[in-house]
Design an enzyme around this catalytic site. Sequence first.
Site, PDB file in Angstrom:
ATOM      1  N   ILE A 309       0.848  -1.355  -0.061  1.00 30.69           N
ATOM      2  CA  ILE A 309       0.080  -0.073   0.019  1.00 30.69           C
ATOM      3  C   ILE A 309       0.983   1.097  -0.051  1.00 30.69           C
ATOM      4  O   ILE A 309       0.729   2.293  -0.921  1.00 30.69           O
ATOM      5  CB  ILE A 309      -0.881   0.120   1.279  1.00 30.69           C
ATOM      6  CG1 ILE A 309      -1.924  -1.251   1.355  1.00 30.69           C
ATOM      7  CG2 ILE A 309      -1.613   1.355   1.232  1.00 30.69           C
ATOM      8  CD1 ILE A 309      -2.631  -1.517   2.476  1.00 30.69           C
ATOM      9  N   GLN A 312       2.381   1.686  -3.595  1.00 26.05           N
ATOM     10  CA  GLN A 312       1.491   2.263  -4.355  1.00 26.05           C
ATOM     11  C   GLN A 312       1.057   3.691  -4.089  1.00 26.05           C
ATOM     12  O   GLN A 312       1.075   4.501  -5.033  1.00 26.05           O
ATOM     13  CB  GLN A 312       0.146   1.376  -4.363  1.00 26.05           C
ATOM     14  CG  GLN A 312      -0.961   1.860  -5.101  1.00 26.05           C
ATOM     15  CD  GLN A 312      -0.736   2.254  -6.695  1.00 26.05           C
ATOM     16  OE1 GLN A 312       0.029   1.450  -7.110  1.00 26.05           O
ATOM     17  NE2 GLN A 312      -1.287   3.010  -7.114  1.00 26.05           N
ATOM     18  N   GLU A 313       1.072   4.105  -3.101  1.00 25.62           N
ATOM     19  CA  GLU A 313       0.717   5.542  -2.354  1.00 25.62           C
ATOM     20  C   GLU A 313       1.933   6.481  -2.695  1.00 25.62           C
ATOM     21  O   GLU A 313       1.712   7.517  -3.222  1.00 25.62           O
ATOM     22  CB  GLU A 313       0.261   5.540  -1.149  1.00 25.62           C
ATOM     23  CG  GLU A 313      -0.821   4.942  -0.532  1.00 25.62           C
ATOM     24  CD  GLU A 313      -2.143   5.521  -1.289  1.00 25.62           C
ATOM     25  OE1 GLU A 313      -2.147   6.438  -1.594  1.00 25.62           O
ATOM     26  OE2 GLU A 313      -3.339   4.906  -1.009  1.00 25.62           O
ATOM     27  N   SER A 314       3.264   6.152  -2.424  1.00 28.95           N
ATOM     28  CA  SER A 314       4.154   7.219  -2.267  1.00 28.95           C
ATOM     29  C   SER A 314       5.380   6.864  -2.868  1.00 28.95           C
ATOM     30  O   SER A 314       6.539   7.441  -3.003  1.00 28.95           O
ATOM     31  CB  SER A 314       4.423   7.744  -1.078  1.00 28.95           C
ATOM     32  OG  SER A 314       4.890   6.431  -0.121  1.00 28.95           O
ATOM     33  N   TYR A 439      -5.865   0.753  -8.675  1.00 32.57           N
ATOM     34  CA  TYR A 439      -5.042   1.033  -7.555  1.00 32.57           C
ATOM     35  C   TYR A 439      -5.176  -0.620  -6.896  1.00 32.57           C
ATOM     36  O   TYR A 439      -3.996  -0.906  -6.292  1.00 32.57           O
ATOM     37  CB  TYR A 439      -5.993   1.900  -6.567  1.00 32.57           C
ATOM     38  CG  TYR A 439      -5.477   2.000  -5.009  1.00 32.57           C
ATOM     39  CD1 TYR A 439      -4.379   2.928  -4.928  1.00 32.57           C
ATOM     40  CD2 TYR A 439      -5.842   1.072  -4.164  1.00 32.57           C
ATOM     41  CE1 TYR A 439      -3.921   3.117  -3.375  1.00 32.57           C
ATOM     42  CE2 TYR A 439      -5.168   1.321  -2.861  1.00 32.57           C
ATOM     43  CZ  TYR A 439      -4.361   2.246  -2.638  1.00 32.57           C
ATOM     44  OH  TYR A 439      -4.122   2.447  -1.347  1.00 32.57           O
TER      45      TYR A 439
END
Length: 485
Positions: A309, A312-314, A439
Amino acid sequence: MRDFVARVRWLRVAAWSAALALYGLLSTCSLRIGMMEQVQALGALRVATINSPTTYYEGPAGPTGFEYDLAHGFAESLGVGLELVLAATPTEALDMVRNGRAHLAAAGVVVTPRRSKEVRFGRPLLKVVPQLVYRMGRSSPADASRIGEGLVVPARSAAADYLANLQSQHPGLVWTESPDLDTEELLLQVANGEITYTVAPSDLVAINKRYYPQLRVAFDLTGAQDVAWAFPIAIDNSLFTPAQHYLSGLSERELAQLRDRYFGHIEQVDYLSAVTLATHVDTRLPRYREVFERAAQEFDLDWRLLAAIGYQESHWDPAAVSPTGVKGIMQLTLQTAKFLKVSDREDPTQSIMGGARYIRRLIDIIPDEVPHPDRVWLALAAYNMGYGHVIDVRELTRRRGGDSRRWVDVRANLRLLTQPRWHQQTKHGYARGHEAETYVGNVRTYYDMLVYIFGDAPTSPAGESDAPAQPEVQPDPLNIRTPVL
C-alpha cells in the site's frame, strides 16, 4: 508426534500398495477394482501436481493455488482427504497417472492431441496461449521460420508438441528438449541470457514478467489451448464421472472468481514499474521495513501488504505530496490523519502506523458476508476512494445481478461510478472507480512481488477462529482477530 505421523503415512502407503497389488492380481480375472474403490481404500484422493504459481504452492498461510483449491474441493465432495504427489513437470505428473501412482493430475496440463491418446482429459479449467519468449534487447523473430538457434523447451512438453506441428510447415525449425528443466527455469534462463528462446503458456509468462521484466513475447505459437485434469485412460468411470459432475457443478461465475483470485491482476504492472520496485526495495524499503513490521504486528496484518500500500501511495517517499494535498508514505488526507490522531503526516512512523490502523478499520467494517481475500480487496478500494463509494458500488453490483461479496463482480461495476446514469442513483455520487480498480490491482501485484522477494511468513499468526485447517484460497495478507476500532 512425529513417529505417529510417520506411522500414519506408512499405513496409508501400505494400504495403497495393497490396493494396487490386489488390482494387479484381479486384472487378469473378470473382477477389477474401480478408481473410486481405490480412493476409498486409501481414504484420500491422490493428486499429481507441480509447484507453480498457476497451480499449487505453499503460501504464508499454507497450501494454495488455482488447481489446489479445485482439487481440495473435489476431495471434500468425495468425503476423503487430499494427498498431493509432487512432480517436477506436467509431463511427469501425467506419467504418474499413467503408471497408477496418482488418481489424477492437476498440474497445469495443457491438452494436446498426443497427450489425449495417453490420458483422459476432463472439463477444461481455463485457456492459455503458448508464446515464444525472448530477452529484451535481442532480436524478435516475426514467425516460426525466423527462429534461430537457442530455442529450448521441456522434454515431452506441450511446447514440444506445438513445435513438432510447426516443423511440418517450417522444416528449418530446430529446438532442444531439456529433460531436467521445467518451464519456469527456462524462463529464468532466457531472462539471464543463458538461452535465446523458450515457449511457455501465457499465464506463466505474465506472472514471471513481473519478476523478470526483461522477458518479452515474440508471438503466439497457436490459439488458446485448454488446461484440464488428466485421468487414466483405461480405468472405469467411477472417479472420472464424479469429477466431471463436481466441475460442472461450479458455475462459470464461481470459476471466474477463482481465476480472478489467482490471475486477475497478473498483468497490472509494466516493465518500468517492476524495475523501479526492485530498485526501491534495495534503496528505500530498508529504512522503513521495521516500522511496517511493527505496525503489522500491532494491527494483525501482513507487513508486505502494508508495504505494498505504501509503495502504491508514495513509492515509500515520506515527503510525497499529491495534487489533492494528501501526504506522506501512506498518503493520508488531513481529515483522515485527524481521525487517526496523526499529528505529522510526513513522519514515516506516524504515517505507517496511521495507514495500518486505517486499513485495519476498513477491513473490519466490511460486512461479515464478504469472504477473504475479497474483503481485503474491497477494503483497498475503500482506502483509495472512500468506504461510502464501496457501499454504492456493491449495491449497483447487486442491482445488476452480480455477487456483491466477490471482488471480481464488484470490480466490473466500479467504472459505473463515473457515469451520471449510474452514480446519480447512489448515495455518495461520483467517484473515479477506474482509478480504484487500477489501485487495487497494483497493490495486489506489489504484494505478490514482495512475497516473492522476501518469502518470509506473516509476522503474527492468524486468528484461530478464522484460519481454516486446509486453506482454500490464496495466501491471505491478513491475520484476522478482533476489530481494533
